[in-house]
Write a protein that holds these residues in place. Structure first.
Motif, PDB file in Angstrom:
ATOM      1  N   ASP A 159       0.832  -1.210   0.000  1.00  0.00           N
ATOM      2  CA  ASP A 159       0.000   0.000   0.000  1.00  0.00           C
ATOM      3  C   ASP A 159       0.864   1.257   0.000  1.00  0.00           C
ATOM      4  O   ASP A 159       0.578   2.236  -0.704  1.00  0.00           O
ATOM      5  N   LYS A 163       0.910   4.370  -2.732  1.00  0.00           N
ATOM      6  CA  LYS A 163       0.682   5.767  -2.372  1.00  0.00           C
ATOM      7  C   LYS A 163       1.874   6.645  -2.761  1.00  0.00           C
ATOM      8  O   LYS A 163       1.710   7.752  -3.282  1.00  0.00           O
ATOM      9  N   SER A 206      -4.114  -3.914   0.060  1.00  0.00           N
ATOM     10  CA  SER A 206      -5.159  -4.219   1.040  1.00  0.00           C
ATOM     11  C   SER A 206      -6.542  -3.849   0.501  1.00  0.00           C
ATOM     12  O   SER A 206      -6.675  -3.200  -0.540  1.00  0.00           O
ATOM     13  N   GLU A 207      -7.565  -4.230   1.269  1.00  0.00           N
ATOM     14  CA  GLU A 207      -8.933  -3.843   0.914  1.00  0.00           C
ATOM     15  C   GLU A 207      -9.115  -2.329   1.032  1.00  0.00           C
ATOM     16  O   GLU A 207      -9.941  -1.734   0.332  1.00  0.00           O
ATOM     17  N   GLU A 208      -8.337  -1.715   1.900  1.00  0.00           N
ATOM     18  CA  GLU A 208      -8.399  -0.265   2.053  1.00  0.00           C
ATOM     19  C   GLU A 208      -8.061   0.431   0.730  1.00  0.00           C
ATOM     20  O   GLU A 208      -8.705   1.412   0.349  1.00  0.00           O
ATOM     21  N   ILE A 209      -7.060  -0.089   0.043  1.00  0.00           N
ATOM     22  CA  ILE A 209      -6.676   0.466  -1.262  1.00  0.00           C
ATOM     23  C   ILE A 209      -7.797   0.254  -2.264  1.00  0.00           C
ATOM     24  O   ILE A 209      -8.127   1.145  -3.060  1.00  0.00           O
ATOM     25  N   VAL A 211     -10.964   0.085  -1.693  1.00  0.00           N
ATOM     26  CA  VAL A 211     -12.036   1.047  -1.384  1.00  0.00           C
ATOM     27  C   VAL A 211     -11.646   2.438  -1.857  1.00  0.00           C
ATOM     28  O   VAL A 211     -12.452   3.165  -2.452  1.00  0.00           O
ATOM     29  N   SER A 212     -10.400   2.826  -1.606  1.00  0.00           N
ATOM     30  CA  SER A 212      -9.978   4.186  -1.957  1.00  0.00           C
ATOM     31  C   SER A 212      -9.971   4.409  -3.465  1.00  0.00           C
ATOM     32  O   SER A 212     -10.200   5.526  -3.929  1.00  0.00           O
ATOM     33  N   TYR A 213      -9.704   3.361  -4.243  1.00  0.00           N
ATOM     34  CA  TYR A 213      -9.711   3.496  -5.700  1.00  0.00           C
ATOM     35  C   TYR A 213     -11.002   2.969  -6.330  1.00  0.00           C
ATOM     36  O   TYR A 213     -11.104   2.870  -7.559  1.00  0.00           O
ATOM     37  N   ASP A 214     -11.960   2.582  -5.481  1.00  0.00           N
ATOM     38  CA  ASP A 214     -13.330   2.315  -5.908  1.00  0.00           C
ATOM     39  C   ASP A 214     -13.455   1.126  -6.861  1.00  0.00           C
ATOM     40  O   ASP A 214     -14.189   1.165  -7.833  1.00  0.00           O
ATOM     41  N   ASP A 216     -13.948  -3.341  -6.779  1.00  0.00           N
ATOM     42  CA  ASP A 216     -14.350  -4.372  -5.827  1.00  0.00           C
ATOM     43  C   ASP A 216     -13.938  -5.781  -6.228  1.00  0.00           C
ATOM     44  O   ASP A 216     -14.309  -6.752  -5.564  1.00  0.00           O
TER      45      ASP A 216
END
Length: 447
Positions: A159, A163, A206-209, A211-214, A216
């Motif tokens: 991640d 970034k 991660s799943e956070e990434i 979500v942030s880049y939309d 699934d």
């Protein structure tokens, strides 16, 4: 004996060839060494002239050359920025050398590389010049140029790496990140578009990434337009044909502000342009319309959507008969030559329910309810004058003056000179005078 003699001759010939090859390699190595010593990569801006220009360009893979004039105010402001950027670029794993040429003094070099305004900056990549239209502040200039020496595809394994990569890439190029993709899938297209975009693949995230880049699911190719805060997701199919189409469509923002540099970015795009003219791009009502244009663009990927503020580029708008006195906003379809199309019943857009009006405009265009028009030639002079250098205008003036002088010299001859009628020359002279009087606007090139 004949065979032995033949073998001896062959052996002597091979030995002679080996000696020649060794000598050539030694000479080549010596030349390379001497050129490196002659032009050290020490972080200083090199001063070039007609005696050393070609040697420097051939000695380094990447050379950024500033063609300047001593009297030019923009050149004077640019110089310390180049001085600050030079040591940073020289320290890169693949160094970029910065050099400058006094284009007034060494006019042959300026003419050879079509320098017609100051400053003109060109990036020579393996000896091939490309006009530089990026930022001119030292820090941003460095970030911009790093794109040209970056790997074709960067592999990201965390991640944090993702970034940092996006942050370092900056805002001047679109970014493509393949999540769960092998680099071989996009390597060919990364090479094809390496001068226009960043390409990478993320191996671990991660799943956070997500979500942030939309997105699934994986694999997915995410395109980012950092400057316009836009992104798009592609889930396949990942054959090169479909990937290429997605990459090309997302090279531009959904709604592109039209200016000199952005027009140049459209050179390789074959799509027609939906041009929307507003009075001022910065007005709140214009921003609301631009959001509507973005929505329309996402559903009409076969077209490029652009907008122009008359306050921002009046000469260009005037060529399409869009002025402050005409009904605004105004939409047209432009095929990037002298023709454009208006849609019957959608000549202008009022402030109520603009989304429906934009939809009707596109529907009318699709159904062929259009009127073909020609760009206003009187206004086109001002537009052309904003795109070409002032030296070119002076050259036109000079040529017309020579023609008129020749006609005057030969006025008494029986056989007239075959250069057109006097009326045509007068009209040409009048047009050139008009173009010369226009204010020269070329991005930062105002001198």
């Amino acid at each position: 004996m004949a065979v032995v003699g033949m073998d001896r001759m062959v052996g002597q010939t091979l030995f002679s060839l080996m000696v020649v090859v060794v000598l050539l390699l030694a000479i080549s190595g010596s030349a390379s060494s001497s050129s490196t010593e002659q032009f050290p990569v020490d972080g200083k801006v090199l001063e070039l002239d007609e005696s050393n220009f070609d040697s420097v360009i051939s000695s380094f893979d990447y050379v950024l050359v500033d063609f300047y004039a001593p009297w030019c105010g923009h050149c004077k402001r640019l110089s310390p920025q180049l001085d600050a950027a030079a040591p940073v670029l020289a320290a890169l794993k693949q160094p970029i050398v910065i050099a400058k040429v006094n284009a007034e003094k060494f006019s042959r070099l300026a003419q050879k590389y079509d320098v017609d305004a100051y400053p003109t900056i060109k990036l020579f990549m393996h000896g091939v010049p490309v006009e530089y239209n990026g930022p001119r502040k030292a820090e941003l200039l460095v970030r911009y140029l790093k794109k040209f020496v970056a790997p074709d595809v960067t592999v990201l394994d965390s991640d944090t790496a993702i970034k940092n990569y996006v942050e370092e890439a900056g805002t001047y190029f679109p970014i493509y990140i393949g999540f769960g993709l092998n680099e071989s899938v996009i390597s060919n297209l990364a090479i094809k578009y390496r001068k226009k975009a960043w390409f990478s693949v993320a191996k671990d995230f991660s799943e956070e990434i997500m979500v942030s880049y939309d997105f699934d699911k994986v694999p997915a190719l995410v395109s980012l337009q950092p400057k316009y805060d836009e992104h798009s997701i592609f889930y396949g199919p990942f054959e090169e044909e479909f990937l290429d189409a997605f990459i090309k469509q997302n090279m531009l923002p959904l709604a592109l502000p039209i200016n000199y540099d952005s027009l140049k970015s459209l050179e390789d795009d074959e799509r027609k342009i939906v041009l929307t003219f507003v009075e001022d791009e910065a007005e709140e009502k214009s921003k609301k319309l631009i959001k509507i244009l973005k929505s329309a663009a996402s559903a009409n990927r076969d077209l490029v959507f652009g907008y122009v503020g008359i306050k921002q580029w009046e000469e260009f708008a005037d060529t399409f008969e869009a002025t402050k006195k005409s009904p605004l906003p105004k939409m047209v379809i432009w095929n990037r030559n002298e023709d454009y199309f208006t849609v019957v019943g959608s000549e202008s857009i009022d402030e109520e329910d603009q989304a429906s009006q934009v939809s009707r405009f596109l529907e009318g265009y699709r159904e062929g309810r259009t009127i073909q028009k020609r760009i206003s030639k009187s206004s086109l002079l001002g537009f052309i004058n904003s795109l070409i250098g002032i030296r070119t205008v002076y050259l036109i003036v000079f040529l017309v003056g020579v023609i008129m002088l020749i006609r005057n010299i030969n006025k008494g001859d029986d056989e007239p000179l075959g250069v057109g009628s006097q009326d045509e020359v007068d009209r040409a002279s009048s047009s050139v005078s008009e173009s010369e009087s226009k204010e020269y606007k070329h991005g930062e090139k105002e001198d």
